[in-house]
Design a protein around this motif. Structure first.
Motif, mmCIF file in Angstrom:
data_model
loop_
_atom_site.group_PDB
_atom_site.id
_atom_site.type_symbol
_atom_site.label_atom_id
_atom_site.label_comp_id
_atom_site.label_asym_id
_atom_site.label_seq_id
_atom_site.Cartn_x
_atom_site.Cartn_y
_atom_site.Cartn_z
ATOM 1 N N PRO A 53 0.845 -1.206 0.000
ATOM 2 C CA PRO A 53 0.000 0.000 0.000
ATOM 3 C C PRO A 53 0.874 1.247 0.000
ATOM 4 N N ASP A 54 0.559 2.187 -0.883
ATOM 5 C CA ASP A 54 1.429 3.355 -1.013
ATOM 6 C C ASP A 54 0.630 4.644 -1.135
ATOM 7 N N GLY A 55 1.323 5.745 -1.246
ATOM 8 C CA GLY A 55 0.703 7.024 -1.584
ATOM 9 C C GLY A 55 0.434 7.944 -0.417
ATOM 10 N N LEU A 56 0.185 9.192 -0.805
ATOM 11 C CA LEU A 56 -0.119 10.258 0.141
ATOM 12 C C LEU A 56 -1.528 10.057 0.679
ATOM 13 N N ALA A 57 -1.642 9.851 2.015
ATOM 14 C CA ALA A 57 -2.985 9.660 2.552
ATOM 15 C C ALA A 57 -3.364 10.817 3.463
ATOM 16 N N GLY A 58 -2.533 11.812 3.567
ATOM 17 C CA GLY A 58 -2.837 12.960 4.416
ATOM 18 C C GLY A 58 -2.143 12.817 5.749
ATOM 19 N N GLY A 59 -1.049 13.538 5.935
ATOM 20 C CA GLY A 59 -0.353 13.533 7.221
ATOM 21 C C GLY A 59 0.493 12.312 7.476
ATOM 22 N N GLY A 60 0.740 11.491 6.477
ATOM 23 C CA GLY A 60 1.555 10.288 6.654
ATOM 24 C C GLY A 60 3.039 10.591 6.734
ATOM 25 N N TYR A 73 2.708 -5.659 -6.233
ATOM 26 C CA TYR A 73 1.359 -5.112 -6.446
ATOM 27 C C TYR A 73 1.209 -3.865 -5.576
ATOM 28 N N PHE A 74 1.241 -2.670 -6.223
ATOM 29 C CA PHE A 74 1.085 -1.421 -5.476
ATOM 30 C C PHE A 74 -0.376 -1.027 -5.441
ATOM 31 N N GLU A 75 -0.877 -0.812 -4.214
ATOM 32 C CA GLU A 75 -2.280 -0.431 -4.061
ATOM 33 C C GLU A 75 -2.317 0.886 -3.286
ATOM 34 N N ASN A 76 -2.992 1.852 -3.848
ATOM 35 C CA ASN A 76 -2.968 3.195 -3.261
ATOM 36 C C ASN A 76 -3.928 3.320 -2.091
ATOM 37 N N LYS A 77 -3.442 3.889 -1.015
ATOM 38 C CA LYS A 77 -4.217 3.969 0.221
ATOM 39 C C LYS A 77 -5.495 4.798 0.075
ATOM 40 N N VAL A 78 -5.438 5.841 -0.739
ATOM 41 C CA VAL A 78 -6.633 6.683 -0.925
ATOM 42 C C VAL A 78 -7.655 5.959 -1.800
ATOM 43 N N LEU A 79 -7.152 5.194 -2.756
ATOM 44 C CA LEU A 79 -8.069 4.483 -3.656
ATOM 45 C C LEU A 79 -8.856 3.386 -2.937
ATOM 46 N N TYR A 80 -8.307 2.846 -1.843
ATOM 47 C CA TYR A 80 -8.990 1.765 -1.104
ATOM 48 C C TYR A 80 -10.467 2.035 -0.868
ATOM 49 N N LYS A 81 -10.751 3.295 -0.518
ATOM 50 C CA LYS A 81 -12.119 3.643 -0.116
ATOM 51 C C LYS A 81 -13.023 3.951 -1.304
#
Lengths: 324, 445
Positions: free
Chosen positions: A117-124, A169-177
């Motif tokens: 899991p990757d990416g900018l999720a806000g304050g990470g 397999y890169f999965e974006n943290k924001v896309l999860y939702k």
């Protein structure tokens, strides 16, 4: 058609593959007890007892153990918690997972999936928000995928599990939702690793991205359409081996190229695309290649600075209008 | 830092200018205030001074080219200094509205197609590929792309002249090519008898050009070829344009100048010296306020009526003529008019007329009386619709009240644009001018 989230889609893929192949099992931190830090493994421990395994906090073991299990005939899916942590187990990735099959002259295969899991999720901040996919496209021996929507998330994960080579397999943290339409199992179209998709046809400019960067690509294309500029949008989906032909064909048609990703621009995956287009289709370019990504700096913690760090659709729109 | 040389805006109505000549060469040292080039507008030719000391680094617009005002036409800077990208500072033209600036960067202004010999042409790879496929010479294609780069649409929209396409696709035999190269002959000038240029075509070309050169030497003694001056070109262009624009009719009417002569003597006796031209400006201006159709202009299908009279007075110069105008002549006193006519004529002869005095005229008076001319048909000074030619004043035998007498008669020749001025209107106007001039007291009425 039913709508499910990206996270649910990956869970579905896991369940279906575990159902289909008894040799598929999952290993990582906080999976069995918690269902994954983002809930992407929820319910699987009960459904497949003994096949969702919690590990100690040791990324080196997670990947090293996965490679060993794959050599022993399993189809492991191992989870990285945060993509940033791959730094810990870099030797296992670079020298074992990626090289073993080659070093054994093809006598062993490594059907391993490393989920990250990757990416900018806000304050990470700088150690929990990175997009590190570009490091791995430089490593022969691993496939790198990064889907941008729930349906692809499911189909790409299934393809990764069924692949006899290691897949990152890169999965974006924001896309999860994010939820979107995903067909029922019987209507699914399998994904072939290495294929990009022309998501939208256009004639004035080709915008290429993957994973969360596709949100910028689509939004820019929408805004440009309002001003009469027709943008072709391509989702690369697989970053290594990437779909050169689809990209080159599009550039030969639109003559302009705009690349966008969330990761640091310098040395990013899109640099490879830009370089290849310059090598193989330079004479079709009617404008400089535009490339958008994060600045060359650690990801700031302060929300105001994190805002400045991001790429926005307006950046693309302005840039593209400047080269029309 | 290098400084731009801009195409100056020498008057309110000037939108573009033509480089008449560069007075300095690239590499020459220039001083602030020194004349570096002359610019030709549709009205006249003006010298342009350097704004700064330095070296003329680059000439972007060659002589004879026309570009919009405020276009960068060259650069001055320190010797050896690099000049910024040619295209970058170009769109300094109109001030952008905030809204336009916010939405999208305006496409860069089209760069002139004229490039220095051998200059690298900024073009996208795709534009180059297309140009090659179509056999176009990139150097001839004007650029409209970002940063003044030739892009695909420029190549696709480019229409080469027939001559240049033919010339660009020169095919020659190896022998002909070698001979041409040895003799310094441009193969584009050579005509091939069959498809490609052969050695025999080249030989024929050489003998033909030799004959021509010999014939030319004879002709040179009997004729002389000189390029037109900037002013001559401007006059030629304007006169031809007027001739093509306005269907004209010329009306002639004799004026009995007895009273006018007396009036002028009266003024003279009071130390007020005015010329007949001054008087004409005053009287014709009054008549024009009563005949708005003679004081209008035509644009598309619209007639623009002017509620003021800017009276143009043609001034002959040694090498041409100019028509400065007296603004608001209808509201000025005779002495004001007289002073202004003198001043404008003086400035005109010294070549120092401010450009704004050369535009905005609404009617023109042109006087050939001093040469004894009795009638002529002047050409309208566009965009005006009429012009009054003034002829010589001569004592003539006329009949007044059944008796033969001698009177000073002056003919007026009015040329009017029949698109808006019908014959009856022109005639009534001329009649009114006659009436005013034969009864000068009416000027107060």
């Amino acid at each position: 058609m039913r709508k499910i989230t990206f996270s649910e889609a990956t869970r579905e893929a896991m369940a279906e593959e575990m159902e289909k192949y008894p040799e598929v099992f999952v290993m990582g931190e906080d999976l069995a007890r918690q269902g994954g830090i983002f809930g992407q493994f929820k319910g699987l421990p009960a459904e497949f007892p003994g096949r969702v395994i919690d590990t100690p906090i040791s990324e080196t073991f997670i990947v090293g153990g996965g490679v060993g299990a794959a050599l022993g005939g399993a189809r492991p899916v191992v989870d990285m918690h945060f993509a940033d942590f791959i730094g810990v187990c870099m030797d296992e990735v670079l020298n074992q997972m990626a090289k073993v099959r080659y070093m054994f002259g093809g006598q062993a295969k490594i059907p391993l999936v490393l989920r990250a899991p990757d990416g900018l999720a806000g304050g990470g901040a700088a150690q929990h928000s990175q997009s590190v996919e570009s490091f791995f496209i430089h490593i022969p021996g691993i496939k790198v995928v990064a889907p941008s929507n729930p349906y692809d998330a499911k189909m790409v994960l299934k393809a990764a599990i069924e692949c006899d080579d290691p897949v990152l397999y890169f999965e974006n943290k924001v896309l999860y939702k994010e939820a979107a339409e995903v067909p029922e199992k019987e209507d699914e179209v399998p994904y072939e690793i290495g294929k990009a998709r022309v998501e939208r046809e256009g004639k004035d400019v080709t915008i290429i991205s993957y994973s969360i960067g596709m949100k910028n690509a689509r939004a820019a294309a929408d805004a440009l359409a309002k001003d009469g500029v027709s943008a072709e949008v391509i989702d690369l989906i697989t970053l290594s081996p990437w779909d050169k032909e689809t990209v080159l064909n599009s550039v030969r048609k639109t003559h302009r190229l705009c690349l966008v990703s969330e990761c640091v621009k310098q040395g990013g995956a899109m640099a490879e695309v830009a370089a290849t287009v310059a090598e193989e289709a330079l004479e079709y370019l009617d404008a400089p290649i535009l490339r958008y990504g994060a600045p060359f700096t650690p990801i700031p913690f302060a929300p105001t600075l994190e805002k400045l760090y991001r790429v926005y659709p307006e950046d693309l729109v302005k840039g593209i209008k400047g080269i029309l | 830092m290098a400084t731009e040389i801009f195409m100056p805006k020498l008057g309110l109505t000037m939108t573009e200018g033509t480089i008449d000549s560069w007075k300095k060469n690239v590499g020459d040292t220039v001083q602030k205030g020194e004349i570096i080039l002359s610019v030709e507008t549709d009205k006249l030719t003006n010298d342009v001074e350097a704004d700064t000391d330095g070296v003329l680094l680059k000439i972007l617009v060659p002589e004879g080219e026309t570009v919009p005002c405020k276009t960068v036409i060259g650069w001055i800077g320190a010797a050896g200094e690099a000049v910024p990208d040619a295209g970058a500072p170009a769109p300094a033209a109109a001030p952008e509205t905030p809204a336009a600036a916010a939405s999208a960067p305006a496409p860069a202004a089209a760069a002139p197609a004229a490039r220095a010999e051998g200059e690298y042409v900024l073009a996208t790879p795709y534009a180059k590929k297309l140009a090659k496929e179509k056999g176009f010479d990139l150097a001839r294609i004007p650029a409209t792309g970002y940063k003044g780069v030739v892009v695909a649409r420029d190549v696709e929209g480019f229409v080469p002249s027939a001559a240049s396409t033919a010339a660009e696709a020169v095919k020659a035999s190896p022998l002909a090519a070698k001979v041409a190269a040895d003799l310094g002959i441009d193969l584009k000038e050579v005509k091939a008898a069959h498809g490609r240029i052969l050695a025999e075509d080249l030989l024929r070309y050489i003998s033909e050009t030799r004959e021509k050169a010999e014939a030319g030497a004879d002709a040179a003694e009997r004729e002389e070829v000189k390029p037109m001056s900037g002013m001559r070109k401007a006059i030629a262009k304007n006169m031809l344009n007027s001739h093509m624009t306005s269907p004209t009719v010329t009306f002639n009417l004799g004026i009995d100048m007895t009273e006018m002569k007396r009036y002028r003597e009266q003024l003279k006796a009071k130390e007020i010296k005015v010329s007949y031209t001054d008087l004409l400006v005053k009287f014709v201006a009054k008549a024009l306020t009563e005949f708005p159709l003679l004081n209008c202009s035509v644009e598309d299908n619209k007639i623009i009526y002017k509620h003021y009279v800017n009276m143009g007075v043609a001034v002959a110069l040694d090498n041409g003529l100019v028509v400065p105008n007296i603004t608001d002549a209808d509201k000025k006193s005779l002495t004001e008019i007289s002073a202004e006519v003198k001043e404008l004529a003086k400035l005109a002869r010294e070549g120092k007329l401010p450009p704004e005095k050369l535009s905005g005229g609404t009617f023109t008076i042109t006087n050939l009386g001093m040469y004894g001319i009795e009638s002529f048909s002047p050409i309208i000074n566009q965009p005006e619709v009429a012009i009054l030619g003034v002829n010589t004043m001569e004592d003539k035998v006329v009949v007044r009240n059944g008796e033969i007498c001698i009177r000073p008669i002056m003919n007026l020749s009015l040329t009017a644009d029949h698109r808006v001025v019908d014959g009856s209107v022109a005639a009534q106007f001329l009649q009114r001018v006659k009436s005013l001039m034969e009864n000068p007291a009416l000027i107060l009425a």
